[in-house]
Design a protein around this motif. Structure first.
Motif: not given
Ligand code: GLV
Length: 371
Positions: A58, A81-83, A106, A268, A319, A337
């Motif tokens: 990120l 990350a997922v985001g 996650l 976020r 975070h 992840m």
């Molecule tokens: C953490 O914030 C993610 O997006 O993995």
């Protein structure tokens, strides 16, 4: 990897054992050694040097300049990350580079952390431990020096019912909470129906005394009626799509919450107006807030959220929601992840799924490759 070119991968941070999986496949893997993000200039230099796959977090801005530097070589960006609000999707599409993320693995860890944030906040765990450590634990007393609020049986507003919001609903169901769901896009009525059945079963079998409920409502109703408001939406800035979620929680919406209610956010940072939250806590519009994500990370020293006047009601975390050992580092793509990140990279570089990125499960920008 017989007869195959030796792929070159640059990782902007160490993601543990999973990198060994790539090395065992014959990949040439270089890792930025520091814990901090590498300077962008270094990423550009590596890409100009002929990297095939880039592993990012990120913290790395991935935009047209990066894709331009990778022209002719860069085949995939694999985000740990997922985001992916650090990746300019339109630029990735323009340069025809697929990028992957680590969704799903996650989900439970992030929801569980939101639940723990809520508990820590409402039951004043931080203040209670401080009291003891400062040796100010006078005596056991029915209500002194303070009491917290229970979570069990209360009403929670779940803002956003995507993967993580739904997982949070499952946790809250175990605590017999009433659940007000809000989602501006997709409403998962099948899931809500299934949760109500579970709640009814808990009640009818005598597992719990009171019957609790779940339903979809409008945003304002969720804010006005909830004892806890938990936010699980992606960041959508104005102009990026409708409806935007930037500053979804602001002065106006905070004022709609009950003065006894608590706010939880581990989605976020920019979804919440931090100055407004600090003001709401100072002026007691709400009872407390727990935040794990911020507009600027790490949280600046002069952030209004650090005001000592609100520290008993404002829990701040670095975070940390996905920061479980298995969730972060398992090499199993269905658990960690790290595993999912390298699998996404391998899928693209080794042309799994007949080399069609639109069919690859971890590729995000499938639209750029649909025939
Ligand atoms: C953490 O914030 C993610 O997006 O993995």
């Amino acid at each position: 990897m017989a007869d195959q070119k030796r792929f070159r991968v640059y990782a902007t941070c160490d993601i543990g054992e999973a990198l060994e999986l790539l090395r065992k496949r014959g990949y040439d893997v270089e890792v930025y050694p520091g814990p901090e993000p590498p300077p962008k200039e270094l990423i550009l230099e590596k890409l100009r040097g002929g990297v095939d796959g880039l592993i990012t977090t990120l913290r790395d801005p991935i935009d047209a300049e990066v894709f331009q530097a990778g022209t002719g070589h860069l085949k995939v960006v694999s985000q740990f990350a997922v985001g992916y609000d650090n990746i300019r999707r339109a630029d990735a599409n323009r340069y025809q580079v697929p990028f992957t993320n680590t969704a799903d693995v996650l989900t439970e860890a992030t929801a569980e952390f939101a639940f723990f944030m809520m508990g820590a906040l409402a039951r004043k765990l931080w203040s209670a431990e401080h009291l003891l450590r400062k040796n100010e634990w006078g005596t056991w007393h029915p209500y002194l020096p303070f009491l917290g609020d229970e979570v069990t049986g209360k009403t929670i507003g779940v803002i956003g019912t995507g993967r993580i919001g739904l997982a949070m609903i499952k946790k809250c169901t175990g605590f017999d909470m009433n659940i007000l769901c809000y989602d501006p896009g997709f409403q998962n009525h099948d899931f809500v129906r299934a949760i109500q059945q579970l709640k009814d079963l808990r009640h009818s079998t005598g597992v719990c005394k009171d019957r609790s409920w779940i339903k979809y409502v409008e945003f304002e109703q969720a804010l006005r009626e909830a004892d806890f408001v938990t936010v699980h939406v992606p960041l959508i800035r104005p102009g990026e799509g409708a409806p935007p979620t930037y500053h979804l929680i602001n002065e106006k919406t905070l004022r709609m919450m009950k003065p006894t209610a608590y706010l939880i956010n581990n989605s976020r940072g920019p979804v919440v107006d931090e100055a407004a939250v600090a003001k709401a806590l100072r002026e007691n519009w709400i009872a407390g807030a727990a935040l794990d994500v911020f507009a600027r990370e790490p949280l600046p020293a002069d952030s209004p959220l650090r005001d000592p006047a609100i520290e008993d009601r404002c829990r701040l975390y670095p975070h940390f929601a996905s920061a479980g050992k298995i969730t972060r580092l398992s090499t199993d793509p269905d658990k960690g992840m790290a595993g999912r990140c390298v699998q996404g990279l391998i899928d693209v570089l080794e042309q799994h799924y007949n080399g069609d990125p639109s069919k690859m499960p971890f590729v995000v920008n499938k639209e750029a490759f649909k025939k």
